[in-house]
Design a protein around this motif. Structure first.
Motif, mmCIF file in Angstrom:
data_model
loop_
_atom_site.group_PDB
_atom_site.id
_atom_site.type_symbol
_atom_site.label_atom_id
_atom_site.label_comp_id
_atom_site.label_asym_id
_atom_site.label_seq_id
_atom_site.Cartn_x
_atom_site.Cartn_y
_atom_site.Cartn_z
ATOM 1 N N ASP A 41 -1.401 18.788 -57.579
ATOM 2 C CA ASP A 41 -1.080 20.163 -57.983
ATOM 3 C C ASP A 41 -1.332 21.185 -56.871
ATOM 4 O OD1 ASP A 41 -3.846 20.012 -57.952
ATOM 5 O OD2 ASP A 41 -4.110 21.078 -59.851
ATOM 6 N N VAL A 42 -1.243 20.753 -55.618
ATOM 7 C CA VAL A 42 -1.506 21.634 -54.482
ATOM 8 C C VAL A 42 -0.706 22.936 -54.598
ATOM 9 C CG1 VAL A 42 0.291 20.614 -53.012
ATOM 10 C CG2 VAL A 42 -1.680 21.746 -51.961
ATOM 11 N N LEU A 43 -1.313 24.002 -54.145
ATOM 12 C CA LEU A 43 -0.630 25.282 -53.990
ATOM 13 C C LEU A 43 -0.442 25.477 -52.497
ATOM 14 C CD1 LEU A 43 0.429 27.920 -55.279
ATOM 15 C CD2 LEU A 43 -1.868 28.857 -54.934
ATOM 16 N N TYR A 44 0.810 25.507 -52.042
ATOM 17 C CA TYR A 44 1.116 25.648 -50.623
ATOM 18 C C TYR A 44 1.878 26.958 -50.465
ATOM 19 C CZ TYR A 44 2.013 24.023 -45.860
ATOM 20 O OH TYR A 44 2.034 23.885 -44.492
ATOM 21 N N ILE A 45 1.247 27.891 -49.757
ATOM 22 C CA ILE A 45 1.845 29.204 -49.541
ATOM 23 C C ILE A 45 2.313 29.268 -48.100
ATOM 24 C CG2 ILE A 45 1.467 31.700 -49.594
ATOM 25 C CD1 ILE A 45 -0.909 30.997 -51.573
ATOM 26 N N GLU A 46 3.613 29.395 -47.936
ATOM 27 C CA GLU A 46 4.233 29.449 -46.621
ATOM 28 C C GLU A 46 5.005 30.759 -46.594
ATOM 29 O OE1 GLU A 46 6.876 29.517 -44.642
ATOM 30 O OE2 GLU A 46 6.124 28.390 -42.947
ATOM 31 N N HIS A 47 4.523 31.719 -45.839
ATOM 32 C CA HIS A 47 5.010 33.091 -45.960
ATOM 33 C C HIS A 47 6.504 33.251 -45.727
ATOM 34 C CE1 HIS A 47 1.194 35.333 -46.646
ATOM 35 N NE2 HIS A 47 0.749 34.123 -46.351
ATOM 36 N N ALA A 48 7.103 32.426 -44.905
ATOM 37 C CA ALA A 48 8.552 32.533 -44.687
ATOM 38 C C ALA A 48 9.333 31.732 -45.723
ATOM 39 C CB ALA A 48 8.914 32.078 -43.280
ATOM 40 N N ARG A 53 4.421 24.607 -55.455
ATOM 41 C CA ARG A 53 3.383 24.134 -56.362
ATOM 42 C C ARG A 53 3.566 22.635 -56.588
ATOM 43 N NH1 ARG A 53 4.447 29.278 -57.461
ATOM 44 N NH2 ARG A 53 2.707 30.661 -57.945
ATOM 45 N N GLY A 54 2.607 21.886 -56.109
ATOM 46 C CA GLY A 54 2.646 20.437 -56.284
ATOM 47 C C GLY A 54 3.210 19.721 -55.073
ATOM 48 N N ARG A 55 2.684 18.515 -54.874
ATOM 49 C CA ARG A 55 3.119 17.697 -53.736
ATOM 50 C C ARG A 55 4.622 17.471 -53.726
ATOM 51 N NH1 ARG A 55 -1.423 13.208 -53.441
ATOM 52 N NH2 ARG A 55 -0.281 12.433 -55.213
ATOM 53 N N GLU A 56 5.209 17.308 -54.907
ATOM 54 C CA GLU A 56 6.635 16.980 -54.955
ATOM 55 C C GLU A 56 7.522 18.182 -54.658
ATOM 56 O OE1 GLU A 56 7.261 13.896 -54.493
ATOM 57 O OE2 GLU A 56 5.119 13.606 -54.773
ATOM 58 N N GLU A 57 6.965 19.379 -54.565
ATOM 59 C CA GLU A 57 7.703 20.520 -54.018
ATOM 60 C C GLU A 57 7.476 20.610 -52.516
ATOM 61 O OE1 GLU A 57 7.450 24.412 -55.780
ATOM 62 O OE2 GLU A 57 7.674 23.610 -57.790
ATOM 63 N N VAL A 58 6.283 20.235 -52.073
ATOM 64 C CA VAL A 58 5.960 20.289 -50.637
ATOM 65 C C VAL A 58 6.726 19.212 -49.872
ATOM 66 C CG1 VAL A 58 4.114 20.034 -48.922
ATOM 67 C CG2 VAL A 58 3.676 21.294 -51.052
ATOM 68 N N ARG A 59 6.828 18.026 -50.465
ATOM 69 C CA ARG A 59 7.410 16.873 -49.752
ATOM 70 C C ARG A 59 8.826 17.147 -49.215
ATOM 71 N NH1 ARG A 59 5.299 12.054 -50.111
ATOM 72 N NH2 ARG A 59 4.466 12.458 -52.198
ATOM 73 N N PRO A 60 9.796 17.559 -50.020
ATOM 74 C CA PRO A 60 11.136 17.771 -49.446
ATOM 75 C C PRO A 60 11.162 18.928 -48.449
ATOM 76 C CG PRO A 60 11.107 18.388 -51.771
ATOM 77 C CD PRO A 60 9.790 17.738 -51.464
ATOM 78 N N TRP A 61 10.332 19.924 -48.683
ATOM 79 C CA TRP A 61 10.279 21.052 -47.750
ATOM 80 C C TRP A 61 9.775 20.596 -46.386
ATOM 81 C CZ3 TRP A 61 5.716 23.007 -45.582
ATOM 82 C CH2 TRP A 61 5.920 24.082 -44.716
ATOM 83 N N ILE A 62 8.686 19.836 -46.347
ATOM 84 C CA ILE A 62 8.132 19.427 -45.057
ATOM 85 C C ILE A 62 9.097 18.476 -44.341
ATOM 86 C CG2 ILE A 62 6.702 17.452 -45.776
ATOM 87 C CD1 ILE A 62 5.578 20.085 -43.275
ATOM 88 N N TRP A 63 9.713 17.568 -45.083
ATOM 89 C CA TRP A 63 10.680 16.661 -44.444
ATOM 90 C C TRP A 63 11.851 17.451 -43.866
ATOM 91 C CZ3 TRP A 63 10.998 11.663 -42.968
ATOM 92 C CH2 TRP A 63 9.972 10.804 -43.375
ATOM 93 N N ASN A 64 12.403 18.362 -44.631
ATOM 94 C CA ASN A 64 13.542 19.145 -44.158
ATOM 95 C C ASN A 64 13.144 20.018 -42.961
ATOM 96 O OD1 ASN A 64 16.312 20.190 -44.412
ATOM 97 N ND2 ASN A 64 15.256 22.084 -44.934
ATOM 98 N N THR A 65 11.989 20.666 -43.063
ATOM 99 C CA THR A 65 11.531 21.554 -42.001
ATOM 100 C C THR A 65 11.289 20.788 -40.706
ATOM 101 O OG1 THR A 65 10.537 23.063 -43.594
ATOM 102 C CG2 THR A 65 9.694 23.159 -41.341
ATOM 103 N N MET A 66 10.660 19.645 -40.816
ATOM 104 C CA MET A 66 10.268 18.917 -39.610
ATOM 105 C C MET A 66 11.351 17.987 -39.066
ATOM 106 S SD MET A 66 7.589 20.503 -39.243
ATOM 107 C CE MET A 66 7.483 19.843 -37.610
ATOM 108 N N GLU A 67 12.416 17.778 -39.812
ATOM 109 C CA GLU A 67 13.471 16.889 -39.332
ATOM 110 C C GLU A 67 14.771 17.633 -39.024
ATOM 111 O OE1 GLU A 67 13.087 13.698 -38.313
ATOM 112 O OE2 GLU A 67 10.986 14.200 -38.633
ATOM 113 N N THR A 68 14.732 18.960 -39.039
ATOM 114 C CA THR A 68 15.859 19.762 -38.582
ATOM 115 C C THR A 68 15.357 20.711 -37.499
ATOM 116 O OG1 THR A 68 15.525 21.395 -40.344
ATOM 117 C CG2 THR A 68 17.118 19.651 -40.767
#
Length: 166
Positions: A41-48, A53-68
């Motif tokens: 249930d992590v809360l990840y605040i990324e200002h841009a 909310r939750g790992r499964e929201e963070v996961r696609p974001w981090i993959w997309n951010t770091m692989e483009t």
């Protein structure tokens, strides 16, 4: 909050493991182990990018951010300094985001402040990244200009530069 949530030693050890995992992710380009360090249930605040909310929201974001582009040209995320606050379980640090060598040894990077909150058992329950997105754009444009000058600018970077650099 009164009393210590975690000992300084536990917090420092957990953050050292966090940094090792992030370093491996940057090297292998496998972002799942990084995400697995967070509570479900992590809360990840990324200002841009907004709040996740939750790992499964963070996961696609981090993959997309770091692989483009430009994320896929960032090679590491070392902390330049860090402060441990055992009473709150927080680590506050400045992270560097160096980009790949454009071909002549030049190092171009931008930094951000991250505040991560420990949950115990090797898991982190909150992260907030604070930075000026324009500094990242400026650094990336500088990298693109240098790579263009050297003849090493990849197509995806040229496309990014055409979109953002106008």
């Amino acid at each position: 909050m009164t009393g210590s949530a975690f000992s300084r030693e536990e917090l420092a050890d957990a953050f050292a493991e966090f940094e090792r995992t992030v370093d491996r992710a940057a090297t292998t380009r496998d972002w799942d182990p990084w995400v697995e360090q967070y509570t479900d249930d992590v809360l990840y605040i990324e200002h841009a990018a907004g709040t996740m909310r939750g790992r499964e929201e963070v996961r696609p974001w981090i993959w997309n951010t770091m692989e483009t582009f430009p994320g896929n040209h960032m090679t590491a995320f070392p902390s330049l300094w860090k402060v441990f606050d055992p009473d709150t379980g927080r680590v506050i640090c400045e992270l560097d985001n160096p980009m790949r060598d454009p071909g002549d040894g030049t190092i171009i990077s931008a930094t951000n402040i991250s505040i991560v909150t420990y949950a115990g058992d090797g898991k982190w329950r909150r992260q907030e990244d604070v930075y000026n997105p324009l500094r990242f754009v400026k650094a990336t444009l500088k990298w693109c200009a240098k790579a263009h000058e050297l003849g090493t600018l990849p197509d995806e970077a040229a496309e990014w530069m055409a979109r953002v650099g106008k």
